[in-house]
Design an enzyme around this catalytic site. Structure first.
Site, PDB file in Angstrom:
ATOM      1  N   LYS A 116     -42.031 -39.326 -39.055  1.00 29.08           N
ATOM      2  CA  LYS A 116     -42.023 -37.965 -39.596  1.00 29.08           C
ATOM      3  C   LYS A 116     -42.454 -37.947 -41.057  1.00 29.08           C
ATOM      4  CE  LYS A 116     -38.483 -36.066 -36.499  1.00 29.08           C
ATOM      5  NZ  LYS A 116     -38.270 -37.242 -35.670  1.00 29.08           N
ATOM      6  N   HIS A 208     -37.786 -21.911 -34.287  1.00 29.84           N
ATOM      7  CA  HIS A 208     -38.520 -23.120 -33.877  1.00 29.84           C
ATOM      8  C   HIS A 208     -39.659 -22.681 -32.966  1.00 29.84           C
ATOM      9  CE1 HIS A 208     -38.370 -27.566 -32.549  1.00 29.84           C
ATOM     10  NE2 HIS A 208     -39.461 -27.025 -32.033  1.00 29.84           N
ATOM     11  N   ARG A 297     -46.981 -36.244 -26.852  1.00 35.69           N
ATOM     12  CA  ARG A 297     -46.756 -36.322 -25.409  1.00 35.69           C
ATOM     13  C   ARG A 297     -46.702 -34.903 -24.862  1.00 35.69           C
ATOM     14  NH1 ARG A 297     -41.305 -34.834 -25.312  1.00 35.69           N
ATOM     15  NH2 ARG A 297     -40.144 -35.431 -27.167  1.00 35.69           N
TER      16      ARG A 297
END
Length: 659
Positions: A116, A208, A297
């Site tokens: 990150k 989010h 992914r």
């Protein structure tokens, strides 16, 4: 296009990939462990290879075993699914070195986005906005504490590797930083093998929102619009929907452009998800979002994107991996209707979302227009403690958000799951709140609602009529051993007979008085609660599972001479609330503890669960050690309660409610 595909994953993920691969004419090869014997995914593949007993570290995370399985079966390609090794650069390299097609991005892209801290630095250079904070390499606690102070509380401590909320802690005050840092590091080390963290500002009204991206090896990069994943608990997604409520064309264009930039910056290939945090205060704005991370992914929530675009994202993955160009250009990708997904887990929301284990005794999912169920289980499937506890995803699609919400609510209400407790009732509570119906809730929604969402209703009062029916069925009148065939001097002309039946609701024993009237047994007052309407029941294994509005209770008829473990152990023994590994013993023998003090942390499903003392006492004996794998209800320690007149500096109990 390759002709055979090994799926290096399990459960719902493997079934989802098998479905598309078979439609495309590929030979499918599944992996399984001894703990998966009752799971359907390996039976649905053309071939299956067993690679271990159960623990993921010795099976689904073993690159050597997976590559050996591929060689033995003649697999040409490997799909890693969306868990385990799907974001492991070393696995991607090993597959390609073995001459296998890896259905995923290049190892370099995985590495670039796997950290990150490095990803945020890369995004800053690419012109993508990032959340303020410290994303560097220094990891000493004093330095990170100082950076948290500079950033300003509240802050998020986040694992540099991985995702799914593991290794993430929200810290509101400086005094809580050290404990939160230690806990985040332990969890990150356990889940990802990497204890490093970053510290960043916590956006106070966070939404989010993530963008699905796709890239091919020919330089084409597109986005497939956004998903809103703001309904979370412990930073793990609960509900996801597409498109995001309140999303404007301007913000979609800005966020989509940033997501495409992010993928292009790392030379991406295949499916990926660029996750953003948006400041929801005052509504979504084109200049009010920040890059969080990129998941290299396919995501668990990809079905909502498939439903609003009409595309099969697994097919896109396979075609891109085979070297084909993306099937569509950006302007050709459709967006129509609305889709919402609910994640069904074997867990108990009323006990801190403790994961459940045990056999599924019923798994009946709804069908109908606009309803899709991606499930990894069936009747008889055993939920083990070794893997994620998700049992199914229920997805509803409609022409409008209101239509999709109504369909999902109805579908969840019609779902019949029995065995380990699930979060079905919790999901229904969320869907029925006015706030969620209005759209645009932030990531603090579940925590703010608290017990209103997680409380479990007491189904015991609704069970008494079923007790009578069960007694009637198990011992019908006329049977010489039936209690109703007994006569005694207290009968009045044989018209009324009374009986006390010993039963248990959720393991708590009690005696239920019944009276024989009008040819059948009833409760003494003959009354029946109106709430009995909508109560379903399933008999399995000598017990009756009561189901109502997504909640479950178990009615059983134990031998009254038997005593439960909790009764035998007494109140002075602390029990494990679930099957798991003791990650940390926080007390030593002889130590005094106050109510609320941490006794130990239990790792289950790669998450840490704290067990605390609700009363004062002194540790009289430790019955387990750090690192031990323990069963649910196993004895962990003995506590001597504080005696009257002693300082209240000792105690015992479990934070999670025992079964």
């Amino acid at each position: 296009m390759f002709s055979s595909l090994l799926i290096a994953n399990r459960g719902e993920i493997a079934r989802r990939i098998i479905r598309t691969a078979r439609r495309m004419g590929l030979r499918t090869i599944a992996l399984a462990t001894e703990a998966d014997r009752t799971w359907p995914h390996w039976r649905e593949a053309d071939e299956a290879v067993f690679i271990g007993e159960g623990p993921a570290a010795d099976s689904y995370l073993s690159i050597e075993k997976i590559l050996r399985a591929a060689a033995e079966t003649g697999a040409e390609a490997i799909h890693p699914g969306y868990g385990f090794l799907s974001e492991n650069a070393r696995f991607a390299e090993a597959c390609r070195e073995a001459g296998l097609v890896f259905v995923g991005p290049p190892a370099a892209a995985i590495r670039a986005m796997g950290s990150k801290a490095e990803a945020k630095a890369l995004m800053q250079r690419a012109g993508v906005p990032v959340v303020p904070g410290y994303h560097g390499e220094r990891q000493d606690a004093d330095f990170l504490r100082e950076k948290a102070y500079e950033t300003g509380y509240p802050v998020l401590i986040k694992a540099i590797s991985g995702g799914g909320g593991r290794g993430m802690r929200l810290v509101g005050k400086a005094k809580d930083f050290d404990a939160a840092l230690a806990s985040a590091r332990r969890e990150a080390e356990s889940a990802f093998g990497d204890p490093r963290v970053l510290v960043e500002r916590y956006v106070t009204a966070p939404r989010h929102i993530e963008m699905q991206v796709f890239a091919d090896r020919h330089g084409n990069v597109v986005h497939l619009f956004e998903r809103d994943c703001s309904v979370q608990r412990r930073h793990q997604k609960v509900l996801e929907e597409a498109p995001a409520p309140g999303m404007s064309p301007e913000l979609r264009a800005a966020m989509g452009e940033a997501a495409v930039k992010a993928a292009a910056a790392v030379g991406y290939e295949g499916a990926g998800t660029v996750e953003f945090i948006a400041d929801g205060a005052g509504g979504l704005k084109p200049d009010g979002f920040f890059f969080m991370e990129m998941n290299t992914r396919l995501q668990v929530e990809h079905p909502v994107t498939e439903e609003v675009t009409g595309l099969d994202l697994v097919e896109w993955q396979l075609r891109v991996a085979a070297g084909e160009k993306l099937p569509m250009a950006q302007e050709e990708i459709p967006l129509s209707g609305h889709a919402i997904e609910a994640r069904l887990y074997a867990e108990d929301p009323s006990a801190g979302f403790a994961p459940g284990t045990g056999a599924i005794v019923a798994a009946d999912f709804p069908a109908g227009e606009g309803i899709r169920v991606d499930s990894g289980v069936e009747k008889g499937t055993f939920i083990s403690p070794f893997y994620d506890s998700m049992v199914a995803k229920v997805i509803a699609t409609g022409p409008t958000r209101a239509a999709a919400l109504a369909r999902l609510t109805g579908a969840l209400a019609d779902t019949r799951l029995a065995g380990p407790r699930t979060n079905q009732g919790f999901l229904l509570q969320i869907l029925r709140t006015p706030e969620f119906a209005a759209g645009g809730v932030d990531t603090g929604f579940v925590e703010e609602k608290g017990d209103a969402l997680t409380a479990r209703p007491d189904l015991a009062p609704l069970a008494w009529d079923l007790v009578a029916e069960e007694v009637m069925r198990r011992a019908p009148p006329g049977d010489p051993v039936s209690p109703w065939s007994r006569s005694d001097a207290f009968e009045i002309s044989g018209l009324e007979r009374r009986l006390s039946v010993h039963c248990a609701i959720d393991g708590v024993g009690r005696d239920v008085p019944l009276v024989w009237r009008s040819g059948r047994p009833v409760s003494p007052d003959g009354a029946q609660s109106e709430e009995i309407d909508g109560l379903g029941s399933i008999e399995a294994g000598g017990a009756v599972y009561l189901l109502k509005d997504g909640h479950q209770a178990v009615l059983s008829f134990p031998d009254p001479l038997d005593r439960s473990l909790a009764e035998v152990a007494g109140e002075n023994v602390v029990l494990a609330p679930m099957h798991g590994r003791i990650a940390r013993l926080a007390v030593e023998e002889g130590a005094a503890v106050e109510a609320g003090d941490l006794l130990f942390t239990l790792e289950a499903m790669k998450m840490e669960h704290s067990v605390t003392a609700p009363a004062a006492g002194r540790v009289a004996g430790l019955l387990a050690r750090e690192g031990d794998q323990v069963e649910e209800q196993a004895e962990i320690m003995r506590i001597e309660p504080a005696r009257e007149g002693e300082p209240s500096d000792s105690g015992n109990a479990v934070a999670s409610e025992p079964f």
